[in-house]
Design a protein around this motif. Structure first.
Motif, PDB file in Angstrom:
ATOM      1  N   ASP A  26       0.821  -1.212   0.000  1.00 44.42           N
ATOM      2  CA  ASP A  26       0.000   0.000   0.000  1.00 44.42           C
ATOM      3  C   ASP A  26       0.851   1.256   0.000  1.00 44.42           C
ATOM      4  N   LYS A  27       1.955   1.227   0.744  1.00 43.04           N
ATOM      5  CA  LYS A  27       2.861   2.378   0.790  1.00 43.04           C
ATOM      6  C   LYS A  27       3.497   2.630  -0.575  1.00 43.04           C
ATOM      7  N   LEU A  28       3.965   1.572  -1.235  1.00 41.06           N
ATOM      8  CA  LEU A  28       4.551   1.725  -2.566  1.00 41.06           C
ATOM      9  C   LEU A  28       3.514   2.214  -3.572  1.00 41.06           C
ATOM     10  N   ASN A  29       2.296   1.748  -3.435  1.00 40.87           N
ATOM     11  CA  ASN A  29       1.225   2.158  -4.337  1.00 40.87           C
ATOM     12  C   ASN A  29       0.911   3.648  -4.150  1.00 40.87           C
ATOM     13  N   ARG A  30       0.829   4.095  -2.903  1.00 39.05           N
ATOM     14  CA  ARG A  30       0.555   5.512  -2.634  1.00 39.05           C
ATOM     15  C   ARG A  30       1.684   6.412  -3.137  1.00 39.05           C
ATOM     16  N   ALA A  31       2.917   5.913  -3.072  1.00 34.44           N
ATOM     17  CA  ALA A  31       4.075   6.691  -3.514  1.00 34.44           C
ATOM     18  C   ALA A  31       4.308   6.592  -5.021  1.00 34.44           C
ATOM     19  N   ASP A  32       3.419   5.914  -5.744  1.00 39.25           N
ATOM     20  CA  ASP A  32       3.519   5.726  -7.198  1.00 39.25           C
ATOM     21  C   ASP A  32       4.816   5.045  -7.622  1.00 39.25           C
ATOM     22  N   LYS A  33       5.244   4.072  -6.826  1.00 38.03           N
ATOM     23  CA  LYS A  33       6.442   3.301  -7.174  1.00 38.03           C
ATOM     24  C   LYS A  33       6.082   2.004  -7.882  1.00 38.03           C
ATOM     25  N   LEU A  34       4.794   1.669  -7.917  1.00 37.48           N
ATOM     26  CA  LEU A  34       4.318   0.491  -8.639  1.00 37.48           C
ATOM     27  C   LEU A  34       3.556   0.957  -9.872  1.00 37.48           C
ATOM     28  N   HIS A  35       3.860   0.349 -10.996  1.00 42.24           N
ATOM     29  CA  HIS A  35       3.206   0.705 -12.255  1.00 42.24           C
ATOM     30  C   HIS A  35       2.360  -0.486 -12.695  1.00 42.24           C
TER      31      HIS A  35
END
Length: 71
Positions: A26-35
């Motif tokens: 969830d943290k990576l998703n919020r930080a736009d690190k997952l595409h």
């Protein structure tokens, strides 16, 4: 690992329990690190683009699933 057209993708189910925790996802998703090639919901599975994963996660995925590309 799945193919979405010509794009190599990792599913949410492969990534979260084995590689990272749900809060970190969830943290990576919020930080736009997952595409995403495809967002999950309404019966679809989330497909995260393998080549766009952070290098550290790609290495962990490769060690957890060594034959993923061949399958």
């Amino acid at each position: 690992m799945e193919m979405y057209g010509k794009i190599k993708c990792v599913t949410f189910d492969e990534l979260v329990p084995a590689i990272i925790s749900k809060p970190y996802y969830d943290k990576l998703n919020r930080a736009d690190k997952l595409h995403f090639a495809q967002r999950g919901g309404n019966g679809r599975r989330a497909l995260i683009i393998y080549d766009r994963l952070p290098a550290r996660l790609r290495e962990k995925y490769d060690t957890a699933y060594p034959n993923a590309e061949q399958e």
